[in-house]
Design a protein around this motif. Structure first.
Motif, short mmCIF file in Angstrom:
data_model
loop_
_atom_site.label_atom_id
_atom_site.label_comp_id
_atom_site.label_asym_id
_atom_site.label_seq_id
_atom_site.Cartn_x
_atom_site.Cartn_y
_atom_site.Cartn_z
N ALA A 167 0.85 -1.21 0.00
CA ALA A 167 0.00 0.00 0.00
C ALA A 167 0.88 1.25 0.00
O ALA A 167 0.56 2.25 -0.66
CB ALA A 167 -0.92 -0.02 1.21
N ASP A 168 1.99 1.20 0.75
CA ASP A 168 2.92 2.34 0.75
C ASP A 168 3.46 2.59 -0.65
O ASP A 168 3.67 3.74 -1.06
CB ASP A 168 4.12 2.07 1.67
CG ASP A 168 3.73 2.03 3.13
OD1 ASP A 168 2.64 2.55 3.45
OD2 ASP A 168 4.50 1.46 3.94
N LEU A 169 3.68 1.52 -1.39
CA LEU A 169 4.23 1.67 -2.74
C LEU A 169 3.20 2.30 -3.68
O LEU A 169 3.53 3.17 -4.48
CB LEU A 169 4.66 0.31 -3.31
CG LEU A 169 5.76 -0.44 -2.59
CD1 LEU A 169 6.05 -1.76 -3.31
CD2 LEU A 169 7.03 0.38 -2.53
N THR A 170 1.95 1.85 -3.56
CA THR A 170 0.93 2.36 -4.50
C THR A 170 0.62 3.83 -4.22
O THR A 170 0.19 4.55 -5.12
CB THR A 170 -0.36 1.53 -4.42
OG1 THR A 170 -0.76 1.45 -3.04
CG2 THR A 170 -0.17 0.13 -4.96
N SER A 171 0.85 4.26 -2.98
CA SER A 171 0.54 5.67 -2.68
C SER A 171 1.80 6.55 -2.71
O SER A 171 1.77 7.70 -2.27
CB SER A 171 -0.12 5.75 -1.30
OG SER A 171 0.74 5.20 -0.34
N ALA A 172 2.90 6.00 -3.17
CA ALA A 172 4.16 6.78 -3.18
C ALA A 172 4.07 7.95 -4.16
O ALA A 172 3.51 7.82 -5.25
CB ALA A 172 5.31 5.88 -3.56
N LEU A 197 0.68 -3.58 -9.98
CA LEU A 197 0.23 -2.58 -8.99
C LEU A 197 0.17 -1.17 -9.57
O LEU A 197 -0.13 -0.23 -8.87
CB LEU A 197 1.17 -2.59 -7.77
CG LEU A 197 1.37 -3.91 -7.04
CD1 LEU A 197 2.18 -3.70 -5.78
CD2 LEU A 197 0.03 -4.53 -6.67
N LYS A 198 0.48 -1.07 -10.86
CA LYS A 198 0.50 0.23 -11.55
C LYS A 198 1.40 1.23 -10.83
O LYS A 198 1.03 2.36 -10.54
CB LYS A 198 -0.93 0.78 -11.67
CG LYS A 198 -1.83 -0.14 -12.49
CD LYS A 198 -3.22 0.41 -12.61
CE LYS A 198 -4.06 -0.49 -13.50
NZ LYS A 198 -5.47 -0.21 -13.48
N LEU A 199 2.59 0.77 -10.49
CA LEU A 199 3.54 1.62 -9.78
C LEU A 199 4.33 2.47 -10.76
O LEU A 199 4.53 2.08 -11.92
CB LEU A 199 4.55 0.77 -9.00
CG LEU A 199 4.00 -0.19 -7.94
CD1 LEU A 199 5.16 -0.97 -7.32
CD2 LEU A 199 3.26 0.59 -6.86
N ARG A 200 4.79 3.61 -10.27
CA ARG A 200 5.77 4.38 -11.05
C ARG A 200 7.14 3.87 -10.60
O ARG A 200 7.64 4.26 -9.57
CB ARG A 200 5.63 5.87 -10.74
CG ARG A 200 4.41 6.51 -11.39
CD ARG A 200 4.17 7.88 -10.82
NE ARG A 200 5.29 8.78 -11.06
CZ ARG A 200 5.62 9.77 -10.21
NH1 ARG A 200 4.96 9.95 -9.09
NH2 ARG A 200 6.62 10.57 -10.50
N SER A 201 7.67 2.97 -11.37
CA SER A 201 8.92 2.33 -10.95
C SER A 201 10.07 2.60 -11.92
O SER A 201 9.84 2.87 -13.10
CB SER A 201 8.74 0.80 -10.89
OG SER A 201 7.97 0.44 -9.80
N GLU A 202 11.27 2.51 -11.39
CA GLU A 202 12.48 2.51 -12.22
C GLU A 202 13.30 1.32 -11.77
O GLU A 202 13.58 1.19 -10.58
CB GLU A 202 13.30 3.77 -11.99
CG GLU A 202 12.74 5.00 -12.68
CD GLU A 202 13.53 6.25 -12.35
OE1 GLU A 202 14.61 6.15 -11.73
OE2 GLU A 202 13.03 7.33 -12.70
N VAL A 203 13.62 0.44 -12.70
CA VAL A 203 14.43 -0.73 -12.33
C VAL A 203 15.88 -0.44 -12.73
O VAL A 203 16.18 -0.29 -13.92
CB VAL A 203 13.92 -2.02 -13.02
CG1 VAL A 203 14.70 -3.23 -12.51
CG2 VAL A 203 12.43 -2.22 -12.76
N ILE A 204 16.73 -0.34 -11.71
CA ILE A 204 18.16 -0.07 -11.98
C ILE A 204 18.85 -1.42 -12.11
O ILE A 204 18.88 -2.19 -11.14
CB ILE A 204 18.81 0.72 -10.81
CG1 ILE A 204 18.01 1.99 -10.53
CG2 ILE A 204 20.26 1.04 -11.12
CD1 ILE A 204 18.43 2.71 -9.26
#
Lengths: 363, 499
Positions: A167-172, A197-204
Motif C-alpha cells: 500500500a505504501d508503494l501504491t501511494s508513493a 500494482l500500476k507503480l511508477r517504478s524505475e528498475v536499476i
C-alpha cells in the motif's frame, strides 16, 4: 598267472566300480548348462532392462561455473544418480551466455539420455519468451524429468526507505527504485509487480547478482529488491532488509509473517495476470531435463530414477543439511507450467511481456 | 570483543587448522606458478575437498590456498615474463626487465617480501575494521565504485611506458575489447556476430596469456641469444636477501600499495584485478623519477605485489560482515562458508568473531609460510628453467595451452590465445603498452555499468558525494602534484644554472 590276472582284474573292477555314481548323460549335462546360461542371459537382460544406463558415462551438465549454486546442487545429486543407474555420472560446466550456451547444446544433443542438465527454469523460459539473442532452444521440446526445487520471489524494502507494505508503494509520490542484476532476474519480478500494482517504478540493473542488489537496497541506493525466498530470509535476518510481500498464491513457511500480494491489494483480473505469470515462471525452479532426442522407454526410465532420488527421505535430509533443499515436482506439472509461461496463447502475450520487462521500467 | 579475539587465536592454534594451512599453501603456490590458473580456479577445484571438515579447518584450507596464489604467480611472472595469474601482469612491467638484466633474485626477493607484508597489512586491516565493518561498506556506494574505476583508468596514461599516445591508444583499445558480449545494463550482447562464444565477449585469461606469454615464448623460440636465459647465480641467496631488504627499505611505498589493495578489495564491484595496476600507477605517479618505471626498477615490483596480497584481507571484510563477496574468489569462498554450515552477514560477527579473527590470522600465516616455501623452491624452479630458450619454449607453450583450456575447457579460448598472442607480439614490437590495454579491458565494463547505475540512482548529483569528491581530488592531485614538482625542479635548475 591266470588266477592272479583274474584276481587283479576282479580287484580292479571292484575298485573302479564301487565309488562310481551313475554317469550323467552328456545330453543332460548340456541341457543343464544351456539352462543355466539361458537363465544368466535372461537375468542379465532383465537387469539391463531395469538399469539400461549401467556402465555408461552420463553427463550432468550445469550452465554455470564451478563452485556456484547450480554446480553444488549437481555435485550433490551426481552420486545418487550413479547409485541408482549404475552409470558413471560426471558433472560438467558448460558455461557461457548465462546458461544459454548449455541449453543450445542440450537442444541438439543426441546421446539418448546420456546428457542431463540441471536447468535454471525461469531463466530458460524468459530467454525464449523475450526473444533474447543467442537463444536457439525450445524449452517445451526438452524432455523434462522433474523439478528439484522451486521457491517464490519476495519483495524486500530498504531499511532506510519509507516503504513497509505494498500500500505504501501504491501511494508513493516519487517513483520507486528497484535494484536488480538483470531484467529477467527473479523472472522479472520488479517489472511484473510494478505493472500489476500500476507503480511508477524505475528498475536499476547492472548489479553483480543478488548480493550486490541487496547491498544497494541496504545503502538506500534503491528502495526495493526482489529475490528468492531463501535469499530473502537470509537478507532479512542478516542485513535488516524488510520483506514486504511474497509473490505467491499463499504464504510460505520460510517467511510466515509476510503477506502475499493478493492479501495486501485487491487486484483486478487484468492486474492479477501479471502476478500469476511471475508465480508460474518462478515455479519452474531448478529442474532436470534432457534432450528431446530420447526414446519413450529411456524417458520413462529417467523419470522414474529422478523421482525415486528426489523423493527419497534420506537424500532430502542430506540435501537440507547442506542448505540445498529438495522439493520434487513431477514432469507433467513442469510441462504444463512451461506451456503457460511461454505465453503462446494465454495472456499476457509475448509482446506485452517484452514491453513490460524490457522497456517500460528501464529508462 | 577482546575475549573473541583471544578465542580466535586459540582456535587457530589447533593442530588440524595449522595442518590444513600447511597443506593448502603449497597447493596454492602451484596454482600460482602455472600460467593462467588463478585463485578462483584453485578455490573451485578445492571446494569439494572441504565437505565434512570442521568449519574453521575447511575455511582455513580454502583461504590459505587462495591467498598465496599471487605469491607463486609473481615468480613465474619475473622468471618467464608470463603472468602466473592475471593480476600478476602488473608485476611484469618491471619484474621481467630486472630478470633479463640478471637481477631475477633481487626482483623475486622484493616480490616475496612485498607479498607477505601486503598479506599482513590485509590481516591488520581486517582485524582493525571488524568492529566498524557495516557502516564503512554501506557508505561506499556505486558512485564510489565508479570513481575508483575512474582513478584506475586514469593510470592508463601513467603505466604506458614512454609514448603517452601509445599508452592511451592501447588503453582505448582495451576498453573497446571489453565492449564485446553481454552489456550488464541492458543484458543485450554487443558485437557477438552470431557466435555463442562471443555472447560473453573476450575472456580475461586467454587475453592475458596471449598478450604476455605468447610474445615471450616466440622470443624464446626464435632467438639464439642468451638474453632470455635465467642463470642460477642470478637468484643466489645473496641476491634474494638483497631484494628482500629493498622491500623493507621501500616500506612506505609498500604500505601505501597495500592500503590501495585493501581499499579496492573492500568495495564490492571494483574487482580485485584492478588493485595491482592502481598500486603500480600510484607508485609511478608519486615517484621522484617516474621514467625509471618500466625499465626494471624494484619499486615497480613491490607496489603491485603488496597490493595483490593485501586485497584479500580487504575482500574478506564485506564477505564476513555482510555476506557480500568483495571479489570473484570470495563468491566461491562464501559458498564454502555455507557448505560448512556458517552464514556470514551482519549477525555473523556477533556469534563468530573468533572465526573472523582466526581467518585474518590464517591470511597472515599463509602469506609468511608462502614466502618460506617459495624461497626454498626458487632455486629448484630456476634450475628447471636453466635450459636453452628454444628448448624451454615448447613446454611453456604446453603450460599456456593447458592453463587457457583448464578455465572453461573451451577450445575457442585456445584460438583467442593465438589471436591475442599475435596482437601482443605486434604491440611489443611497436612498443605499445600491453598493461595499459589490460587495464582498459578490466575496467571498461565497471566504468560503464557503475556510471549508469550512479546516474539512475542519484542523477548527476552523485558527483557531489563526499567519497566521490575525495577520489576525484586524488585523481586531479595525482596528476597535478608531480607536474607541479617537476616544474619547480626545472625552475630551480634554471635558477641554479650558470648564466
Amino acid at each position: 598267472m591266470l588266477t592272479t590276472r583274474t584276481r587283479k582284474r576282479v580287484t580292479l573292477k571292484t575298485v573302479s566300480i564301487t565309488p562310481m555314481r551313475p554317469r550323467p548323460n552328456p545330453r543332460t549335462l548340456l541341457a543343464c548348462l544351456g539352462l543355466v546360461l539361458t537363465q544368466l542371459v535372461w537375468t542379465q537382460a532383465s537387469i539391463s532392462e531395469q538399469r539400461p544406463l549401467a556402465g555408461e558415462r552420463v553427463r550432468l551438465v550445469v550452465g554455470f561455473g564451478a563452485g556456484g549454486g547450480y554446480d553444488v546442487y549437481a555435485r550433490m545429486l551426481a552420486p545418487h544418480l550413479e547409485q541408482e543407474t549404475g552409470a558413471t555420472v560426471v558433472v560438467e560446466n558448460w558455461t557461457g551466455g548465462g546458461g544459454v550456451v548449455a541449453l543450445n547444446r542440450l537442444a541438439t544433443d543426441d546421446t539418448e539420455g546420456l546428457t542431463l542438465m540441471l536447468v535454471n527454469g525461469p531463466s530458460a523460459v524468459m530467454g525464449q519468451v523475450l526473444g533474447n539473442e543467442g537463444v536457439r532452444y525450445d524449452v517445451s521440446a526438452f524432455t523434462w524429468l522433474g523439478r528439484v526445487f522451486a521457491e517464490p520471489s519476495v519483495v524486500l524494502a530498504s531499511p532506510v526507505s519509507p516503504y513497509r507494505s505494498l500500500a505504501d508503494l501504491t501511494s508513493a509520490d516519487l517513483p520507486v527504485r528497484w535494484a536488480s542484476a538483470g531484467k529477467t532476474t527473479t523472472a522479472g519480478t520488479p517489472a511484473l509487480v510494478s505493472q500489476a500494482l500500476k507503480l511508477r517504478s524505475e528498475v536499476i540493473i547492472g548489479y553483480k547478482g543478488t548480493s550486490e542488489s541487496a547491498l544497494a537496497a541496504l545503502r538506500g541506493e534503491a528502495d526495493l529488491v526482489a529475490m528468492s525466498a531463501t535469499s530473502a530470509r537470509a537478507q532479512a535476518h542478516k542485513n535488516g532488509l524488510v520483506p514486504i510481500a511474497v509473490v505467491s498464491h499463499e504464504r510460505i513457511s520460510l517467511l510466515p509473517e509476510v503477506a502475499t500480494v493478493a492479501e495486501q491489494i485487491n487486484l483486478t483480473p487484468s492486474q492479477n495476470r501479471w502476478i500469476d505469470y511471475g508465480i508460474t515462471v518462478m515455479g519452474l525452479g531448478r529442474s532436470l531435463a534432457t534432450s528431446e532426442h530420447v526414446s519413450p522407454e529411456r524417458r520413462e526410465y529417467l523419470r522414474r530414477v529422478v523421482k525415486k532420488i528426489l523423493t527419497d527421505t534420506t537424500v532430502i535430509r542430506e540435501a537440507a543439511a547442506q542448505g540445498r533443499p529438495i522439493e520434487f515436482g513431477p514432469p507433467s506439472e513442469l510441462l504444463a507450467s512451461i506451456n503457460r509461461a511461454l505465453a503462446n496463447e494465454n495472456e499476457p502475450t509475448r509482446g506485452e511481456l517484452r514491453h513490460v520487462i524490457l522497456e517500460k521500467f528501464n529508462p | 570483543m577482546f575475549d573473541a579475539y583471544l578465542q580466535g587465536v586459540q582456535s587457530l592454534m589447533a593442530m588440524d587448522v595449522l595442518l590444513a594451512v600447511a597443506a593448502a599453501v603449497p597447493i596454492g603456490l602451484v596454482f600460482g606458478l602455472l600460467p593462467g590458473l588463478s585463485g578462483l580456479t584453485a578455490l573451485a577445484v578445492l571446494m569439494p575437498l572441504v565437505y565434512g571438515m570442521e568449519p574453521l579447518v575447511g575455511l582455513s584450507f580454502l583461504l590459505a590456498a587462495h591467498a598465496v596464489v599471487y605469491t607463486g604467480g609473481s615468480v613465474t611472472t619475473i622468471l618467464l615474463g608470463i603472468p602466473g595469474s592475471p593480476p600478476n601482469a602488473a608485476t611484469l612491467m618491471d619484474g621481467r626487465p630486472m630478470a633479463l638484466r640478471g637481477e631475477a633474485g633481487r626482483a623475486i626477493g622484493a616480490a616475496l617480501v612485498a607479498s607477505a607484508l601486503g598479506g599482513l597489512v590485509g590481516m591488520v586491516a581486517l582485524l582493525a575494521l571488524l568492529p566498524f565493518l557495516q557502516p564503512v561498506i554501506v557508505h561506499l556506494g556505486s558512485p564510489e565504485v565508479f570513481a575508483l574505476a575512474l582513478l584506475g583508468i586514469s593510470y592508463i596514461a601513467i603505466i604506458g611506458h614512454g609514448d603517452l599516445f601509445k599508452g592511451l591508444a592501447a588503453g582505448g583499445f582495451g576498453i573497446f575489447l571489453s565492449c564485446f558480449g553481454y552489456q550488464d545494463i541492458t543484458g543485450v550482447p554487443r558485437f557477438w556476430s552470431g557466435s555463442e562464444y562471443m555472447l560473453d565477449g573476450f575472456r580475461l585469461v586467454p587475453l592475458v596469456l596471449g598478450l604476455f606469454a605468447i610474445p615471450e615464448i616466440v622470443d624464446l623460440a626464435v632467438s639464439k641469444r642468451q638474453q632470455f636465459r635465467i642463470m642460477p647465480d642470478s637468484v643466489s641467496a645473496d641476491r634474494l636477501r638483497h631484494g628482500m631488504r629493498e622491500a623493507l627499505i621501500h616500506r612506505w611505498l609498500l604500505l601505501r600499495a597495500a592500503w590501495i589493495g585493501v581499499l579496492v578489495g573492500l568495495i564490492p564491484g571494483v574487482g580485485g584485478d584492478t588493485a595491482p595496476f592502481v598500486a603500480y600507477g600510484s607508485a609511478k605517479q608519486w615517484a621522484r623519477d617516474p621514467a625509471r618505471f618500466g625499465t626494471g626498477c624494484v619499486e615497480g615490483v613491490i607496489a603491485p605485489e603488496a597490493s595483490n596480497n593485501a586485497k584479500e584481507g580487504g575482500a574478506l571484510v564485506p564477505t564476513l560482515a555482510l555476506g557480500l563477496p568483495g571479489s570473484a574468489g570470495m563468491v566461491i569462498l562464501l559458498g564454502g562458508f555455507l557448505l560448512l554450515g556458517l552464514q556470514p552477514g551482519v549477525g555473523f560477527l556477533d556469534h563468530h568473531t573468533n572465526v573472523a579473527v582466526a581467518l585474518a590470522l590464517v591470511l597472515a600465516i599463509a602469506n609468511v609460510l608462502a614466502v618460506i616455501v617459495m624461497l626454498a623452491a626458487v632455486p629448484i624452479v630456476v634450475r628447471l628453467l636453466d635450459v636453452r630458450g628454444e628448448l624451454l619454449a615448447a613446454p611453456l607453450l604446453v603450460l599456456v595451452v593447458l592453463g587457457a583450456y583448464a578455465v572453461d575447457e573451451n577450445t575457442m579460448d585456445l584460438l583467442f590465445v593465438a589471436v591475442f598472442g599475435f596482437l601482443g607480439y605486434c604491440m611489443k614490437s611497436l612498443a605499445y603498452s600491453r598493461p595499459a590495454l589490460l587495464l582498459g579491458f578490466v575496467l571498461g565494463p565497471t566504468l560503464e555499468t557503475y556510471l549508469h547505475i550512479s546516474l539512475q540512482a542519484y542523477g548527476a548529483s552523485f558527483l557531489l558525494r563526499p567519497g566521490v569528491m575525495v577520489i576525484v581530488l586524488l585523481i586531479v592531485g595525482g596528476f597535478a602534484w608531480p607536474a607541479y614538482r617537476r616544474l619547480r625542479l626545472r625552475r630551480k635548475g634554471d635558477r641554479d644554472a650558470p648564466c
